[in-house]
Enzyme design. Structure first.
Site, PDB file in Angstrom:
ATOM      1  N   SER A  75     -43.190  11.794   6.500  1.00  0.00           N
ATOM      2  CA  SER A  75     -43.863  11.602   5.205  1.00  0.00           C
ATOM      3  C   SER A  75     -43.983  12.892   4.395  1.00  0.00           C
ATOM      4  CB  SER A  75     -45.260  11.024   5.443  1.00  0.00           C
ATOM      5  OG  SER A  75     -45.947  10.936   4.209  1.00  0.00           O
TER       6      SER A  75
ATOM      7  N   SER B 117     -45.982  12.837   1.818  1.00  0.00           N
ATOM      8  CA  SER B 117     -47.268  12.687   1.145  1.00  0.00           C
ATOM      9  C   SER B 117     -48.232  13.845   1.407  1.00  0.00           C
ATOM     10  CB  SER B 117     -47.926  11.353   1.522  1.00  0.00           C
ATOM     11  OG  SER B 117     -47.206  10.295   0.926  1.00  0.00           O
TER      12      SER B 117
ATOM     13  N   LYS C 264     -48.947  -2.153   5.190  1.00  0.00           N
ATOM     14  CA  LYS C 264     -49.430  -2.540   3.849  1.00  0.00           C
ATOM     15  C   LYS C 264     -49.887  -3.993   3.756  1.00  0.00           C
ATOM     16  CE  LYS C 264     -46.455   0.832   1.617  1.00  0.00           C
ATOM     17  NZ  LYS C 264     -45.647   1.178   0.436  1.00  0.00           N
TER      18      LYS C 264
ATOM     19  N   ASP D  25     -48.299   0.965  -5.675  1.00  0.00           N
ATOM     20  CA  ASP D  25     -46.830   0.967  -5.571  1.00  0.00           C
ATOM     21  C   ASP D  25     -46.159   0.249  -6.739  1.00  0.00           C
ATOM     22  OD1 ASP D  25     -46.521   2.331  -3.142  1.00  0.00           O
ATOM     23  OD2 ASP D  25     -46.779   0.507  -1.954  1.00  0.00           O
TER      24      ASP D  25
ATOM     25  N   ALA E 205     -33.359  -8.313  -2.850  1.00  0.00           N
ATOM     26  CA  ALA E 205     -34.512  -9.221  -2.924  1.00  0.00           C
ATOM     27  C   ALA E 205     -35.257  -9.199  -1.592  1.00  0.00           C
ATOM     28  CB  ALA E 205     -34.047 -10.633  -3.280  1.00  0.00           C
TER      29      ALA E 205
ATOM     30  N   GLY F  96     -38.263  -6.819   0.704  1.00  0.00           N
ATOM     31  CA  GLY F  96     -39.661  -6.492   0.399  1.00  0.00           C
ATOM     32  C   GLY F  96     -39.787  -5.685  -0.885  1.00  0.00           C
TER      33      GLY F  96
ATOM     34  N   ASN G 166     -28.529 -10.575  -4.629  1.00  0.00           N
ATOM     35  CA  ASN G 166     -28.846 -10.183  -3.255  1.00  0.00           C
ATOM     36  C   ASN G 166     -27.745 -10.687  -2.333  1.00  0.00           C
ATOM     37  OD1 ASN G 166     -30.851  -8.913  -1.515  1.00  0.00           O
ATOM     38  ND2 ASN G 166     -31.007 -10.908  -0.538  1.00  0.00           N
ATOM     39  N   ARG G 167     -27.468  -9.883  -1.297  1.00  0.00           N
ATOM     40  CA  ARG G 167     -26.439 -10.268  -0.327  1.00  0.00           C
ATOM     41  C   ARG G 167     -26.708 -11.683   0.194  1.00  0.00           C
ATOM     42  NH1 ARG G 167     -26.110  -6.479   4.856  1.00  0.00           N
ATOM     43  NH2 ARG G 167     -28.226  -7.316   5.014  1.00  0.00           N
ATOM     44  N   THR G 168     -27.966 -11.951   0.545  1.00  0.00           N
ATOM     45  CA  THR G 168     -28.359 -13.292   0.986  1.00  0.00           C
ATOM     46  C   THR G 168     -28.916 -14.032  -0.225  1.00  0.00           C
ATOM     47  OG1 THR G 168     -28.985 -12.270   3.071  1.00  0.00           O
ATOM     48  CG2 THR G 168     -29.704 -14.546   2.722  1.00  0.00           C
TER      49      THR G 168
ATOM     50  N   TYR H 241     -34.346   7.741  -2.334  1.00  0.00           N
ATOM     51  CA  TYR H 241     -34.385   9.138  -2.811  1.00  0.00           C
ATOM     52  C   TYR H 241     -33.857  10.117  -1.771  1.00  0.00           C
ATOM     53  CZ  TYR H 241     -38.757   9.177  -0.154  1.00  0.00           C
ATOM     54  OH  TYR H 241     -39.680   9.065   0.846  1.00  0.00           O
TER      55      TYR H 241
HETATM   56  P1  ATR Z   1     -37.209  -3.197   2.004  1.00  0.00           P
HETATM   57  O1  ATR Z   1     -38.637  -3.344   2.398  1.00  0.00           O
HETATM   58  O2  ATR Z   1     -36.723  -1.768   1.952  1.00  0.00           O
HETATM   59  O3  ATR Z   1     -36.873  -3.960   0.780  1.00  0.00           O
HETATM   60  P2  ATR Z   1     -35.919  -5.298   3.494  1.00  0.00           P
HETATM   61  O4  ATR Z   1     -37.004  -6.258   3.147  1.00  0.00           O
HETATM   62  O5  ATR Z   1     -35.359  -5.305   4.884  1.00  0.00           O
HETATM   63  O6  ATR Z   1     -36.372  -3.800   3.231  1.00  0.00           O
HETATM   64  O7  ATR Z   1     -34.742  -5.542   2.446  1.00  0.00           O
HETATM   65  C1  ATR Z   1     -33.531  -4.860   2.506  1.00  0.00           C
HETATM   66  C2  ATR Z   1     -32.699  -5.261   1.305  1.00  0.00           C
HETATM   67  O8  ATR Z   1     -31.457  -4.541   1.330  1.00  0.00           O
HETATM   68  C3  ATR Z   1     -32.318  -6.729   1.283  1.00  0.00           C
HETATM   69  O9  ATR Z   1     -32.189  -7.119  -0.064  1.00  0.00           O
HETATM   70  C4  ATR Z   1     -30.959  -6.699   1.987  1.00  0.00           C
HETATM   71  O10 ATR Z   1     -30.144  -7.813   1.731  1.00  0.00           O
HETATM   72  P3  ATR Z   1     -30.311  -9.148   2.615  1.00  0.00           P
HETATM   73  O11 ATR Z   1     -31.500  -9.867   2.032  1.00  0.00           O
HETATM   74  O12 ATR Z   1     -29.054  -9.897   2.413  1.00  0.00           O
HETATM   75  O13 ATR Z   1     -30.523  -8.702   4.031  1.00  0.00           O
HETATM   76  C5  ATR Z   1     -30.382  -5.469   1.367  1.00  0.00           C
HETATM   77  N1  ATR Z   1     -29.275  -4.882   2.134  1.00  0.00           N
HETATM   78  C6  ATR Z   1     -29.372  -4.238   3.313  1.00  0.00           C
HETATM   79  N2  ATR Z   1     -28.153  -3.809   3.694  1.00  0.00           N
HETATM   80  C7  ATR Z   1     -27.282  -4.188   2.725  1.00  0.00           C
HETATM   81  C8  ATR Z   1     -25.873  -4.036   2.530  1.00  0.00           C
HETATM   82  N3  ATR Z   1     -25.115  -3.405   3.421  1.00  0.00           N
HETATM   83  N4  ATR Z   1     -25.316  -4.535   1.410  1.00  0.00           N
HETATM   84  C9  ATR Z   1     -26.087  -5.179   0.496  1.00  0.00           C
HETATM   85  N5  ATR Z   1     -27.408  -5.363   0.620  1.00  0.00           N
HETATM   86  C10 ATR Z   1     -27.992  -4.877   1.718  1.00  0.00           C
END
Ligand code: ATR
Length: 303
Positions: A23, A25, A74, A129, A155, A157, A177-179, A245
Site C-alpha cells: 500500500s 497509502s 470493503k 472511491d 464489468a 467489481g 466486458n469479456r463475459t 497505475y
Molecule cells: P476488479 O475488482 O479489479 O474489477 P474483478 O471483479 O475480478 O476485479 O474484475 C476483473 C475484470 O477484468 C473483469 O471485467 C474481467 O472480465 P470477466 O468479467 O470476463 O472476467 C476483466 N478481465 C480480466 N482479465 C481480462 C482479460 N485478459 N481480457 C479482458 N478482460 C479481462
C-alpha cells in the site's frame, strides 16, 4: 507539529487489508498529515478477513481516528459499521471509517477533531472511491462527465462501480466486458437505478469522448489488450483512462497515447479517495500537492 514524531496525544489511522504491504497509502496520508500539522499518524495493518470485526472493535477501543479498508474488506465491513453515510449505502462498500466519540450532549464528534475523553465510540462508514473515479477523469483528463460519450471496458467489481457512478453523473455509456452477461447485468442495474442514463452493451458505432479500462488486463506484461482492435479505433477517441497505475503506462495507455489520445492512469483515483478520507477525519482541506508527490514517489520512486 511539523514532523512525524509521536507523543501521548498522537492518534492513529490505518489502512486494513489482506495483503496490505504494497500500500502507498501510508506515504500519501502521512505526507498530508505532516503538511496539515495534525497530530495523527497513519499505518498499514495486515488484517485477515476473519479478524476484521475484532480489528474494528480494537480500533474503537484504542480510540483510532480513522481507518481505510482495502481488499477484501470493503463489502465485509458494511454490517460491522455503527452508522453508514449515504455514500457507503449508495455504493454498497466502505473504504473509509471515521471513528467518532459521543459528547455528554449526545452529539457524535470525529475523534481526530477533539481531545475530549469520550465514553462511547462509534464507527461511521463512508465510501470515497466512487467520487474519486469521476473526479480523476474530470481533473486529470479535463473532461466533463455529464453528456460525454464513454466506452467502459470491464464489468467486474471496479467496472460496475465506475459504470454506476458515470451513469449517476449523466454520461452516455457503452459497456464492453469479456463475459457478456456481466455487462448486461450492469446495464440492467443502471437502468433500474438511473433510468435517465443512456446505456448500451457493446462497442459504439460512432466516435466517443473517452475509453476507460476498468479490467485487470494490463497488470501483467503478458496480458492481452482489454479491447478488440477490430471494433475500436483509438485514433477516433479523444481521451483514454486506465484504472491501472502500476505499470504507469499499460499497453492500452501506450497505444492510446501513440494514437493521439489524452491519457491518464488510475493513480488519481488513489489520490482523490485518500484526500477525501483525510478530509472526513480531520475536517480540513487535504493538501493535494503534498499527497500527490508522496504518492508518486512511493509508487514510481520519483516525484
Ligand atoms: P476488479 O475488482 O479489479 O474489477 P474483478 O471483479 O475480478 O476485479 O474484475 C476483473 C475484470 O477484468 C473483469 O471485467 C474481467 O472480465 P470477466 O468479467 O470476463 O472476467 C476483466 N478481465 C480480466 N482479465 C481480462 C482479460 N485478459 N481480457 C479482458 N478482460 C479481462
Amino acid at each position: 507539529m511539523d514532523d512525524l514524531s509521536v507523543n501521548p496525544y498522537t492518534k492513529l489511522c490505518a489502512v486494513l487489508g489482506y495483503p496490505v504491504r504494497h500500500s502507498a497509502s501510508p506515504a500519501m496520508q502521512n505526507a498530508g498529515i505532516q503538511t496539515l500539522g495534525v497530530n495523527l499518524r497513519y499505518l498499514a495493518l495486515e488484517t485477515h478477513p476473519d479478524d476484521l470485526g475484532r480489528a474494528i472493535d480494537g480500533a474503537k477501543a484504542l480510540r483510532f481516528a480513522g481507518l481505510n479498508l482495502t481488499v477484501p474488506h470493503k463489502l465485509l465491513a458494511i454490517p460491522m459499521m455503527d452508522a453508514l453515510d449515504a455514500s457507503a449505502r449508495t455504493w454498497g462498500a466502505v473504504n473509509t471509517v471515521r471513528l467518532e466519540g459521543r459528547t455528554e450532549g449526545g452529539e457524535w464528534i470525529p475523534i481526530a477533531q477533539s481531545d475530549v475523553t469520550f465514553s462511547e465510540i462509534r464507527t461511521h462508514g463512508f465510501n470515497t472511491d466512487a467520487d474519486a473515479i469521476t473526479r480523476s477523469i474530470r481533473e486529470d483528463l479535463d473532461l466533463p462527465i455529464k453528456g460525454s460519450r464513454i466506452l467502459l471496458l470491464g464489468a467486474g467489481g471496479a467496472g460496475r462501480v465506475a459504470a454506476l457512478k458515470l451513469a449517476e453523473e449523466g454520461a452516455h455509456l457503452w459497456l464492453v466486458n469479456r463475459t457478456l452477461e456481466k455487462a448486461t447485468a450492469v446495464k440492467q442495474e443502471i437502468q433500474q437505478r438511473f433510468p435517465a442514463c443512456q446505456v448500451e452493451v457493446g462497442y459504439p458505432g460512432d466516435v466517443v469522448d473517452l475509453v476507460i479500462n476498468a479490467t485487470s488486463a494490463g497488470l501483467k506484461p503478458e496480458d492481452p489488450l482489454p479491447f478488440d482492435t477490430a471494433r475500436l479505433d483509438l485514433g477516433a477517441v479523444a481521451s483514454a483512462y486506465d484504472m491501472i497505475y502500476q505499470p504507469a503506462e499499460t499497453p492500452f495507455l501506450k497505444l492510446a497515447r501513440e494514437s493521439g489520445c489524452r491519457t491518464a492512469n488510475g493513480l488519481g483515483m488513489l489520490l482523490y479517495q485518500g484526500a477525501k478520507a483525510l478530509e472526513i477525519w480531520t475536517g480540513k482541506e487535504a493538501p493535494l500537492q503534498a499527497m500527490k508527490e508522496a504518492l508518486h514517489s512511493a509508487v514510481y520512486g520519483i516525484r
